[in-house]
Design an enzyme around this catalytic site. Sequence first.
Site, mmCIF file in Angstrom:
data_model
loop_
_atom_site.group_PDB
_atom_site.id
_atom_site.type_symbol
_atom_site.label_atom_id
_atom_site.label_comp_id
_atom_site.label_asym_id
_atom_site.label_seq_id
_atom_site.Cartn_x
_atom_site.Cartn_y
_atom_site.Cartn_z
ATOM 1 N N ASN A 34 -30.708 -12.092 21.702
ATOM 2 C CA ASN A 34 -29.305 -12.451 21.477
ATOM 3 C C ASN A 34 -28.467 -11.784 22.551
ATOM 4 O O ASN A 34 -28.845 -10.748 23.088
ATOM 5 C CB ASN A 34 -28.840 -11.918 20.120
ATOM 6 C CG ASN A 34 -29.268 -12.789 18.974
ATOM 7 O OD1 ASN A 34 -30.359 -13.344 18.981
ATOM 8 N ND2 ASN A 34 -28.413 -12.895 17.977
HETATM 9 CA CA CA Z 1 -28.554 -14.055 13.259
#
Ligand code: CA
Length: 218
Positions: A34
């Site tokens: 991420n």
């Molecule tokens: Ca997530």
Amino acid sequence: LASKPAPQRLAGRHVVVTAGPTHEPIDPVRYIANRSSGKQGFAIAQALTDLGARVTLVAGPVALATPRGVTRVDVETARQMADAVDAALPADAAVMVAAVADWRVAQVADQKLKKGAGQPELELVANPDILASLAAHTHRPKLVVGFAAETERVVEHATAKRAAKQADWIVANDVSGDVMGGDANAVQLVTADGAERWEHAPKAVIARRLAERIADAL
Ligand code: CA
Ligand code: CTP
């Protein structure tokens, strides 16, 4: 006034903070991750320490210096982060700021995948939800705080996450602007009483405000 030390409102308290991304390996040179600089989580660890808390900071791969007085545990994957959080218990509070990868690759390749071999078929499996596990833990901290990075319907999504994960608070983060990697943040604090909009502010200011609120709650 700026040089006046903050009152040690969290003296004797232990707080676990997660920060940064996790990296989920595909092969020895590639990973899934991420977007996360770790700045907000590190600022929170610093602010809690400034109030006298003992802080364990479980950090994914980030390029940040360890805040003074903080015990830092470096991890790479979500499963390592989950284990490190478990190992850090008991704690009075936990603040889960990490942008944990929701999936990992089922079969990590031992050798680098080569382009010539065609498109790799990556089978993904769900990672453990560290926040939800902690909230259901036998040694659940008294106060469990999650973050929710959202690009739309911010409070609605954050309120749903608070319920689903049994967190006490969710700091709802509107990442539709240029928040990612930046030094300021726009958040709303979602508690049992509803949502409270905080002024757009530097991450260090958001961190100090959250630390004071945690001190109020403990
Ligand atoms: Ca997530
Ligand atoms: N979180 C966690 N472990 C995971 C996923 C998320 O501890 N495997 C925590 C994050 O640190 C954050 C909160 O849960 O405090 C919300 O994360 P977020 O990614 O916004 O929520 P998800 O439930 O993963 O939902 P989605 O990504 O689909 O929006």
